[in-house]
Motif scaffolding. Structure first.
Motif, PDB file in Angstrom:
ATOM      1  N   CYS A  71      91.327 109.728  94.748  1.00  9.31           N
ATOM      2  CA  CYS A  71      90.502 109.151  93.691  1.00  9.31           C
ATOM      3  C   CYS A  71      89.918 110.268  92.824  1.00  9.31           C
ATOM      4  O   CYS A  71      89.743 111.390  93.289  1.00  9.31           O
ATOM      5  CB  CYS A  71      89.359 108.331  94.295  1.00  9.31           C
ATOM      6  N   VAL A  72      89.603 109.946  91.578  1.00 15.30           N
ATOM      7  CA  VAL A  72      89.000 110.928  90.679  1.00 15.30           C
ATOM      8  C   VAL A  72      87.606 110.443  90.287  1.00 15.30           C
ATOM      9  O   VAL A  72      87.363 109.233  90.195  1.00 15.30           O
ATOM     10  CB  VAL A  72      89.860 111.152  89.423  1.00 15.30           C
ATOM     11  N   ALA A  88      81.557 109.063  92.947  1.00 13.69           N
ATOM     12  CA  ALA A  88      81.364 110.505  92.842  1.00 13.69           C
ATOM     13  C   ALA A  88      80.227 110.983  93.739  1.00 13.69           C
ATOM     14  O   ALA A  88      80.334 112.035  94.384  1.00 13.69           O
ATOM     15  CB  ALA A  88      81.091 110.894  91.391  1.00 13.69           C
ATOM     16  N   ALA A  89      79.137 110.223  93.777  1.00 14.30           N
ATOM     17  CA  ALA A  89      78.008 110.612  94.624  1.00 14.30           C
ATOM     18  C   ALA A  89      78.399 110.594  96.096  1.00 14.30           C
ATOM     19  O   ALA A  89      78.077 111.515  96.856  1.00 14.30           O
ATOM     20  CB  ALA A  89      76.828 109.681  94.382  1.00 14.30           C
ATOM     21  N   HIS A  90      79.109 109.555  96.519  1.00 10.89           N
ATOM     22  CA  HIS A  90      79.557 109.485  97.914  1.00 10.89           C
ATOM     23  C   HIS A  90      80.588 110.569  98.226  1.00 10.89           C
ATOM     24  O   HIS A  90      80.613 111.112  99.332  1.00 10.89           O
ATOM     25  CB  HIS A  90      80.142 108.106  98.209  1.00 10.89           C
ATOM     26  N   ALA A  91      81.425 110.887  97.239  1.00  9.89           N
ATOM     27  CA  ALA A  91      82.460 111.898  97.460  1.00  9.89           C
ATOM     28  C   ALA A  91      81.880 113.296  97.602  1.00  9.89           C
ATOM     29  O   ALA A  91      82.531 114.190  98.154  1.00  9.89           O
ATOM     30  CB  ALA A  91      83.471 111.869  96.323  1.00  9.89           C
ATOM     31  N   ASP A  92      80.663 113.507  97.110  1.00 13.94           N
ATOM     32  CA  ASP A  92      80.013 114.811  97.269  1.00 13.94           C
ATOM     33  C   ASP A  92      79.473 115.030  98.675  1.00 13.94           C
ATOM     34  O   ASP A  92      79.100 116.157  99.024  1.00 13.94           O
ATOM     35  CB  ASP A  92      78.859 114.948  96.268  1.00 13.94           C
ATOM     36  N   TRP A 147      85.215 105.013 108.259  1.00 16.95           N
ATOM     37  CA  TRP A 147      84.115 104.314 107.584  1.00 16.95           C
ATOM     38  C   TRP A 147      83.763 104.982 106.255  1.00 16.95           C
ATOM     39  O   TRP A 147      83.588 104.312 105.240  1.00 16.95           O
ATOM     40  CB  TRP A 147      82.878 104.284 108.480  1.00 16.95           C
ATOM     41  N   HIS A 148      83.697 106.304 106.239  1.00 19.52           N
ATOM     42  CA  HIS A 148      83.358 107.009 105.000  1.00 19.52           C
ATOM     43  C   HIS A 148      84.456 106.811 103.953  1.00 19.52           C
ATOM     44  O   HIS A 148      84.158 106.571 102.770  1.00 19.52           O
ATOM     45  CB  HIS A 148      83.153 108.492 105.298  1.00 19.52           C
ATOM     46  N   ALA A 153      86.548 104.284 103.732  1.00 20.59           N
ATOM     47  CA  ALA A 153      86.465 102.901 103.262  1.00 20.59           C
ATOM     48  C   ALA A 153      85.321 102.737 102.263  1.00 20.59           C
ATOM     49  O   ALA A 153      85.434 101.999 101.272  1.00 20.59           O
ATOM     50  CB  ALA A 153      86.276 101.949 104.448  1.00 20.59           C
ATOM     51  N   SER A 154      84.222 103.448 102.501  1.00 15.95           N
ATOM     52  CA  SER A 154      83.091 103.398 101.572  1.00 15.95           C
ATOM     53  C   SER A 154      83.465 104.013 100.229  1.00 15.95           C
ATOM     54  O   SER A 154      83.136 103.473  99.162  1.00 15.95           O
ATOM     55  CB  SER A 154      81.887 104.125 102.172  1.00 15.95           C
ATOM     56  N   LEU A 155      84.154 105.143 100.268  1.00 17.15           N
ATOM     57  CA  LEU A 155      84.587 105.792  99.032  1.00 17.15           C
ATOM     58  C   LEU A 155      85.522 104.890  98.226  1.00 17.15           C
ATOM     59  O   LEU A 155      85.369 104.733  97.007  1.00 17.15           O
ATOM     60  CB  LEU A 155      85.300 107.105  99.360  1.00 17.15           C
ATOM     61  N   LEU A 156      86.490 104.291  98.903  1.00 19.80           N
ATOM     62  CA  LEU A 156      87.444 103.430  98.208  1.00 19.80           C
ATOM     63  C   LEU A 156      86.763 102.193  97.642  1.00 19.80           C
ATOM     64  O   LEU A 156      87.102 101.728  96.555  1.00 19.80           O
ATOM     65  CB  LEU A 156      88.576 103.037  99.160  1.00 19.80           C
ATOM     66  N   ARG A 157      85.770 101.672  98.373  1.00 25.46           N
ATOM     67  CA  ARG A 157      85.052 100.511  97.891  1.00 25.46           C
ATOM     68  C   ARG A 157      84.232 100.848  96.646  1.00 25.46           C
ATOM     69  O   ARG A 157      84.215 100.095  95.672  1.00 25.46           O
ATOM     70  CB  ARG A 157      84.139  99.971  98.991  1.00 25.46           C
ATOM     71  N   GLU A 158      83.534 101.987  96.664  1.00 27.62           N
ATOM     72  CA  GLU A 158      82.710 102.345  95.509  1.00 27.62           C
ATOM     73  C   GLU A 158      83.582 102.739  94.317  1.00 27.62           C
ATOM     74  O   GLU A 158      83.220 102.482  93.168  1.00 27.62           O
ATOM     75  CB  GLU A 158      81.739 103.467  95.875  1.00 27.62           C
ATOM     76  N   PHE A 159      84.719 103.350  94.572  1.00 26.03           N
ATOM     77  CA  PHE A 159      85.655 103.677  93.494  1.00 26.03           C
ATOM     78  C   PHE A 159      86.119 102.399  92.806  1.00 26.03           C
ATOM     79  O   PHE A 159      86.112 102.299  91.569  1.00 26.03           O
ATOM     80  CB  PHE A 159      86.853 104.436  94.082  1.00 26.03           C
TER      81      PHE A 159
END
Length: 290
Positions: A130-131, A139-143, A155-156, A158-164
């Motif tokens: 993801c970008v 972006a905040a979760h990816a940091d 879990w992390h 899945a959270s990133l993909l959901r927020e993306f």
């Protein structure tokens, strides 16, 4: 795999990975640990834990990125939450809660299984494709640092993909001229999301605010006299879902169909297990907020 096929695959993966992320908003372990960190029980735990990756942001930022909550409701809890617990402490409590909840819902054998390790690896690959441009919550979760244990990596991711996906969905809604409440009312009218009473309660909108929005949407030709979607309204919602799928397609197109289908297969099995173990309330309020 063309872009439309990738979008459909992204949707199918989202459907099976979403419960693995969303269980954190209903697990008793979350409120236990977040209140132990200093937060008040209830909605404050949700608003603070989901927005904590962005730092000690104000209510405007939370309302903008969460999109369909009444700003008055958000302001009842943010920024007060940060006076009670710093974002860093909230994030530590949230990760500890995810650990405890998944161990309870999946059981020790599954947590330590090859299937969880494989799902974690595939989900991480997808999430790292993801970008961040135009995706503030992603972006905040990816940091954040990646956890070490496979079930927490899953879990992390899945959270990133959901927020993306969610960030892309909001962009589609804004582009169509919808705001938080008009988006929520039209989504409820599809019959695929919240019941009206649940949507009002969870998102903090009054009967009068809801009724005024229904009247407005009737005037726009999106709802009929009974509050159901018109043909124009259905077309709008279908376009929004297609645009959301398209915006979520790139990481799965790059991951490839074989890996994405394997991730979907693993995610479906694990999500079925946690649902069977009672991860969500019977009224189904974990459904997407779209």
């Amino acid at each position: 795999m063309d872009h439309e096929e990738a979008g459909q695959l992204a949707y199918r993966c989202h459907r099976v990975l979403e419960p693995l992320h969303a269980m954190i908003y209903f697990a008793p372990e979350a409120e236990d640990r977040l209140t132990a960190a200093g937060l008040r029980p209830g909605r404050m735990c949700y608003f603070a834990s989901r927005s904590a990756p962005m730092g000690a942001v104000g209510p405007g930022t939370v309302t903008a990125t969460f999109f369909n909550f009444n700003p008055v409701l958000v302001a009842e809890h943010i920024p007060e939450a940060w006076k009670l617990a710093a974002p860093e402490r909230v994030l530590e409590a949230r990760l500890a809660a995810a650990d405890a909840a998944l161990r309870r819902l999946l059981g020790a054998d599954t947590v330590a299984s090859e299937e969880v390790a494989e799902a974690a690896d595939l989900a991480r690959q997808a999430a790292e494709l993801c970008v961040p441009e135009g995706r503030p919550l992603y972006a905040a979760h990816a940091d954040l640092d990646w956890p070490d244990e496979p079930h927490l990596v899953l879990w992390h991711a899945a959270s990133l993909l959901r927020e993306f996906r969610g960030d892309g969905h909001i962009a589609a809604l804004v582009g169509a001229g919808l705001n938080g409440l008009t988006a929520l009312v039209t989504h409820t009218a599809t019959g695929k999301g919240f019941l009206e009473s649940v949507a009002k309660r969870l998102r903090g909108w009054s009967d009068d605010q809801w009724a005024a929005t229904v009247d407005y949407l009737r005037g726009e030709g999106l709802l009929d006299a009974d509050g159901n979607l018109t043909e124009q309204g259905n077309q709008l919602r279908e376009r929004m879902e297609a645009d959301t799928n398209a915006a979520a397609a790139a990481p799965f197109a790059t991951l490839g169909a074989q890996k994405a289908e394997r991730l979907r297969e693993l995610g479906r099995s694990l999500s079925r297990q946690i649902i069977a173990e009672g991860a969500f309330p019977q009224e189904g309020i974990f459904a997407s907020s779209r």
